[in-house]
Design an enzyme around this catalytic site. Sequence first.
Site, PDB file in Angstrom:
ATOM      1  CB  CYS A  39      44.868  37.294  30.166  1.00 58.01           C
ATOM      2  SG  CYS A  39      43.264  37.840  30.743  1.00 58.01           S
TER       3      CYS A  39
HETATM    4  C1  BEZ Z   1      40.665  36.449  27.724  1.00 59.24           C
HETATM    5  O1  BEZ Z   1      41.550  36.883  28.445  1.00 59.24           O
HETATM    6  O2  BEZ Z   1      40.923  35.980  26.636  1.00 59.24           O
HETATM    7  C2  BEZ Z   1      39.238  36.453  28.142  1.00 59.24           C
HETATM    8  C3  BEZ Z   1      38.918  36.334  29.475  1.00 59.24           C
HETATM    9  C4  BEZ Z   1      37.585  36.320  29.852  1.00 59.24           C
HETATM   10  C5  BEZ Z   1      36.592  36.446  28.871  1.00 59.24           C
HETATM   11  C6  BEZ Z   1      36.942  36.614  27.543  1.00 59.24           C
HETATM   12  C7  BEZ Z   1      38.263  36.605  27.165  1.00 59.24           C
END
Ligand code: BEZ
Length: 211
Positions: free
Chosen positions: A45
Amino acid sequence: MSIKLGDTAPNFTANTTEGIIDFYNWSADKWVVLFSHPADFTPVCTTELGTVAKMKADFDKRDVKVIALSVDEIEMHHEWIKDINETQSTTVNFPIIADPEFKISTLYDFVHPNASDKFTVRSVVIIGPDKKVKLIITYPASTGRNFVELLRVIDSLQLTANYSVATPANWKNGEDVVVAPSIKTADIAAKFPKGFKEIKPYLRMTPQPNL
Ligand code: BEZ
């Protein structure tokens, strides 16, 4: 509630990193990309929000407003933005909705309980100036989105909104487009002065009309 293409995008009031907004007032007569995130302070994200911040000019050029959502609290969003700006060498320049009670996430179907009941999935909804839902894509949390592809889709959606055309597989801005099946071949010449090629009665190609 499940939301489908062609539905009217539900209005909502939200607390965002740029203040409280009424979604319809905020979006006014623009196209909107509304995209959800599993959680703050997560690696994928962080890269996504930094990427979108750097692409602001590309969205502006297309008259598109961008708004992100995650279910964390507004204070966390503000702290996270500092990290995004630092690690992605940018300045977050669009609002992030805080949706800790999952109100908007539920309205827009961003929670897929069999994937996770605590986090929103990585969904994108594109909404037209008519407030209709034009596109929905959902990715798993582990896959970062391709925002260049989203620009390509926006180019296609906007062409379809303004001309009676569709775009073929792997189409890119500048390439020939498909004349909509609703247009009779006899009427194409008048509507598309750049000419057309009839490959089959149902497959008629014309140069991109807005260039
Ligand atoms: C991420 O945004 O990196 C992420 C969020 C939840 C699970 C896996 C990755």
